[in-house]
Design a protein around this motif. Structure first.
Motif, PDB file in Angstrom:
ATOM      1  N   VAL A 250     -39.218  65.356  -8.173  1.00 56.12           N
ATOM      2  CA  VAL A 250     -37.780  65.613  -8.234  1.00 56.12           C
ATOM      3  C   VAL A 250     -37.038  64.323  -8.584  1.00 56.12           C
ATOM      4  O   VAL A 250     -36.149  64.308  -9.442  1.00 56.12           O
ATOM      5  CB  VAL A 250     -37.288  66.174  -6.880  1.00 56.12           C
ATOM      6  CG1 VAL A 250     -35.764  66.147  -6.806  1.00 56.12           C
ATOM      7  CG2 VAL A 250     -37.798  67.589  -6.683  1.00 56.12           C
ATOM      8  N   TYR A 251     -37.431  63.245  -7.933  1.00 56.52           N
ATOM      9  CA  TYR A 251     -36.777  61.954  -8.194  1.00 56.52           C
ATOM     10  C   TYR A 251     -36.946  61.566  -9.665  1.00 56.52           C
ATOM     11  O   TYR A 251     -35.983  61.201 -10.337  1.00 56.52           O
ATOM     12  CB  TYR A 251     -37.381  60.880  -7.287  1.00 56.52           C
ATOM     13  CG  TYR A 251     -36.751  59.516  -7.457  1.00 56.52           C
ATOM     14  CD1 TYR A 251     -35.731  59.107  -6.620  1.00 56.52           C
ATOM     15  CD2 TYR A 251     -37.178  58.649  -8.464  1.00 56.52           C
ATOM     16  CE1 TYR A 251     -35.142  57.875  -6.770  1.00 56.52           C
ATOM     17  CE2 TYR A 251     -36.593  57.411  -8.626  1.00 56.52           C
ATOM     18  CZ  TYR A 251     -35.575  57.026  -7.772  1.00 56.52           C
ATOM     19  OH  TYR A 251     -34.992  55.799  -7.943  1.00 56.52           O
ATOM     20  N   ALA A 254     -34.918  63.729 -12.119  1.00 56.46           N
ATOM     21  CA  ALA A 254     -33.488  63.437 -12.162  1.00 56.46           C
ATOM     22  C   ALA A 254     -33.219  62.025 -12.666  1.00 56.46           C
ATOM     23  O   ALA A 254     -32.482  61.838 -13.629  1.00 56.46           O
ATOM     24  CB  ALA A 254     -32.878  63.633 -10.781  1.00 56.46           C
ATOM     25  N   PHE A 255     -33.837  61.028 -12.048  1.00 59.66           N
ATOM     26  CA  PHE A 255     -33.408  59.660 -12.305  1.00 59.66           C
ATOM     27  C   PHE A 255     -34.191  58.963 -13.417  1.00 59.66           C
ATOM     28  O   PHE A 255     -33.691  58.037 -14.024  1.00 59.66           O
ATOM     29  CB  PHE A 255     -33.459  58.829 -11.025  1.00 59.66           C
ATOM     30  CG  PHE A 255     -32.490  59.314  -9.992  1.00 59.66           C
ATOM     31  CD1 PHE A 255     -31.122  59.244 -10.222  1.00 59.66           C
ATOM     32  CD2 PHE A 255     -32.936  59.850  -8.794  1.00 59.66           C
ATOM     33  CE1 PHE A 255     -30.218  59.700  -9.291  1.00 59.66           C
ATOM     34  CE2 PHE A 255     -32.036  60.304  -7.854  1.00 59.66           C
ATOM     35  CZ  PHE A 255     -30.681  60.232  -8.101  1.00 59.66           C
ATOM     36  N   TYR A 260     -30.692  65.840 -14.750  1.00 59.97           N
ATOM     37  CA  TYR A 260     -30.104  65.969 -13.419  1.00 59.97           C
ATOM     38  C   TYR A 260     -30.038  67.420 -12.955  1.00 59.97           C
ATOM     39  O   TYR A 260     -30.366  67.732 -11.816  1.00 59.97           O
ATOM     40  CB  TYR A 260     -28.714  65.336 -13.393  1.00 59.97           C
ATOM     41  CG  TYR A 260     -28.770  63.838 -13.327  1.00 59.97           C
ATOM     42  CD1 TYR A 260     -28.582  63.186 -12.123  1.00 59.97           C
ATOM     43  CD2 TYR A 260     -29.042  63.085 -14.455  1.00 59.97           C
ATOM     44  CE1 TYR A 260     -28.646  61.812 -12.046  1.00 59.97           C
ATOM     45  CE2 TYR A 260     -29.116  61.713 -14.395  1.00 59.97           C
ATOM     46  CZ  TYR A 260     -28.916  61.073 -13.189  1.00 59.97           C
ATOM     47  OH  TYR A 260     -28.995  59.719 -13.110  1.00 59.97           O
TER      48      TYR A 260
END
Lengths: 292, 287
Positions: A250-251, A254-255, A260
């Motif tokens: 997930v991190y 998104a990043f 996102y």
């Protein structure tokens, strides 16, 4: 009466609880609601526009095979970690409440890993796996030993081992409280009725400690599902992305990849799975609770 | 041998066995720390050659410490961690104890029960669900990231629900309303009643909430790493991670950095061990 008017109560509330409530709403509730909105957009993190895409992110999340691989891996990791955390913690709690010399010292010692953050623990263990264990392996066998962290299964094993080591001391404290709450009288009564010590443990003490088990299992499940720090520092998802857990995926989504909306949708799915498993476990566990 | 003597002897033997088992487990538990401690005083070449040796071929060296301290800017990041942890802990205690005071004493007011239920329900939300919107709101829209104060307030906001829950229980069960009525009759305002009567009686819960949160703040990595991206604002966990990324091959320095990262909390643990273990245990059981 002045004290019962809503405006008086509201003034009192704001004076005492205003800061707490505002901070809580600002960092938990607002982001949570805003996050649900983000799942419906395809925002790249920098542009001002957040194009509305409906449920496309959820559809993509369900099609994202690396995500579901990470999820499956997290499940396997969690099952092993939760089982062993609780077995080790229960055994430790039994040993440190049995009245042996220096039990408080041991209790304090087993708790030490909990004092230190997952990042530092992961790096320490990385050194232990990559250098110390390899040196031991080289000393006792003729061939060259490779680090456990360099194979996919080995990396999973290392993650589980470190998690058990990290959380066992914490769960031990809960089990210790559970042991303390079972009165010596019922155990003695069971022994007088002809129970062996192990029967008394199995039929009297453990059923009475059921709430400790429910609590420890709940805590270990919810922690293992969102494991991140140790995952990052111990394996970084390596080798070949074979130890990327759901939270890390997930991190990254998104990043790192700047998806996102998709990352947030995957985070929400992770949250739902975690909540369903945790709540089911508590409900099943509470049903069979007994009292002395 | 009488029955009693035999039983006593058996107990002694079983205690001895358990003690040995405990000792073995204890050594396994602290083995990683032992590895760090013996290797931190060796040169890089000695560590690579034999990480298990007590003393390296080049002998005992302290040179890893000053270099690691300089490279990870130890005193700066230590100061950051200290400021953030202490401010956030004090604020959490004040803010959440006051919040729960109002909530408990207005138990039949729907608004309070709503806020309280909202807080309880929010405790199941993992941070992963909040991190993206958090960065997007406070970084993208409000642009307040990279301030220590932002991190402190966020820490407080995330802990409020749990802390309110614990203070709620303590006030409800341990502080009789009659006590507050007596204070009011003696001329205390609501504010004075809180500070002079109720707050001092909450000491055990204050200690528990303080210890649990201080440890969590000190060790937290994910939230600080998202909020603080400037090097001079780093906390110890972020600095350790950044240091490892740059110097991972310089294993002697890494050992020193890891030891430095652990040392403050370990020293504190030696002195406050009883309180920390008790505080965490009572917090865990209530949560």
């Amino acid at each position: 009466m002045k004290q019962n008017t809503t405006s008086y109560k509201l003034k009192q509330y704001l004076m005492f609880a205003g800061p707490g409530t505002i901070l809580f709403l600002a960092v938990v509730i607002v982001p949570f609601v805003y996050g649900l909105y983000l799942t419906l957009t395809s925002w790249d993190g920098t542009s001002l526009s957040k194009p509305f895409v409906g449920f496309e992110n959820f559809a993509n999340a369900f099609k994202d095979t690396t995500y579901w691989q990470a999820m499956g891996r997290t499940m396997i990791y969690s099952i092993f970690a939760v089982v062993f955390i609780n077995i080790v913690a229960f055994a430790l709690a039994y040993l440190v409440t049995s009245g042996v010399k220096g039990q408080n010292f041991f209790r304090a010692g087993f708790f030490v890993p909990n004092l230190i953050g997952g990042i530092v623990l992961g790096y320490i263990w990385q050194f232990v796996f990559n250098r110390a264990f390899v040196a031991i392996g080289n000393a006792i066998s003729s061939g060259t030993t490779v680090s456990l962290l360099s194979t996919p299964n080995g990396a999973m094993f290392c993650l589980i081992l470190v998690s058990v080591w990290q959380y066992a001391g914490y769960m031990m404290l809960i089990y210790v409280a559970g042991f303390m709450s079972v009165s010596k009288d019922v155990q003695e009564a069971a022994m007088i009725d002809g129970c062996t010590p192990s029967q008394a443990m199995k039929n009297v003490t453990i059923p009475l400690m059921r709430s400790s088990f429910v609590q420890c299992i709940f805590l270990s499940i919810t922690r293992c599902f969102v494991v991140y720090d140790v995952n990052l520092s111990l394996t970084k998802g390596e080798p070949f992305g074979s130890s990327v857990m759901a939270a890390m995926h997930v991190y990254n989504q998104a990043f790192t990849y700047k998806n996102y909306g998709l990352g947030q949708a995957e985070a929400v799915i992770l949250f739902l799975v975690c909540a369903i498993v945790g709540v089911t476990q508590v409900m099943v566990g509470k049903r069979g609770e007994v009292e002395a | 041998m009488t029955e009693n003597e035999r039983a006593a002897r058996q107990k002694k033997i079983s205690h001895a066995i358990m003690w040995v088992v405990l000792l073995v487990l204890f050594i396994c538990f602290i083995f990683p720390f032992i590895m760090v401690v013996i290797n931190v005083f060796k040169t890089k070449a000695d560590i690579v050659k034999n990480p298990l040796a007590l003393v390296g071929a080049h002998g005992f060296t302290l040179s890893n410490f000053p270099e690691a301290m300089k490279k990870m800017k130890f005193w700066t990041v230590f100061g950051n961690s200290l400021i953030i942890t202490s401010c956030a802990t004090v604020l959490t205690i004040l803010v959440s104890s006051m919040t729960s005071f109002v909530i408990v004493r207005n138990g039949n007011w729907k608004f309070c029960t709503f806020i309280f239920s909202l807080m309880i329900a929010s405790m199941v939300i993992p941070f992963q669900v909040l991190m993206v919107p958090l960065v997007s709101v406070y970084g993208g829209i409000l642009n307040v990231l990279n301030h220590r104060l932002t991190l402190i307030l966020m820490h407080v906001g995330f802990s409020v629900s749990m802390a309110v829950f614990m203070f709620h229980g303590a006030i409800k069960t341990n502080i009789p309303v009659a006590l507050e009525e007596a204070a009011t009759i003696d001329g205390c305002t609501r504010w004075q009643t809180w500070w002079k009567v109720v707050f001092p009686l909450l000491k055990p819960t204050i200690a528990t909430v303080g210890i649990i949160n201080a440890m969590a703040y000190w060790n937290d990595y994910l939230l600080p790493s998202l909020v603080l991206t400037k090097k001079n604002l780093y906390t110890i966990p972020i600095a350790t991670q950044a240091f490892y990324g740059t110097y991972s091959t310089d294993i002697g320095l890494v050992m020193a950095a890891l030891l430095l990262a652990m040392l403050p909390i370990l020293i504190l643990y030696v002195f406050l061990q009883r309180y920390i273990v008790e505080g965490v245990a009572s917090g865990a059981v209530k949560g």
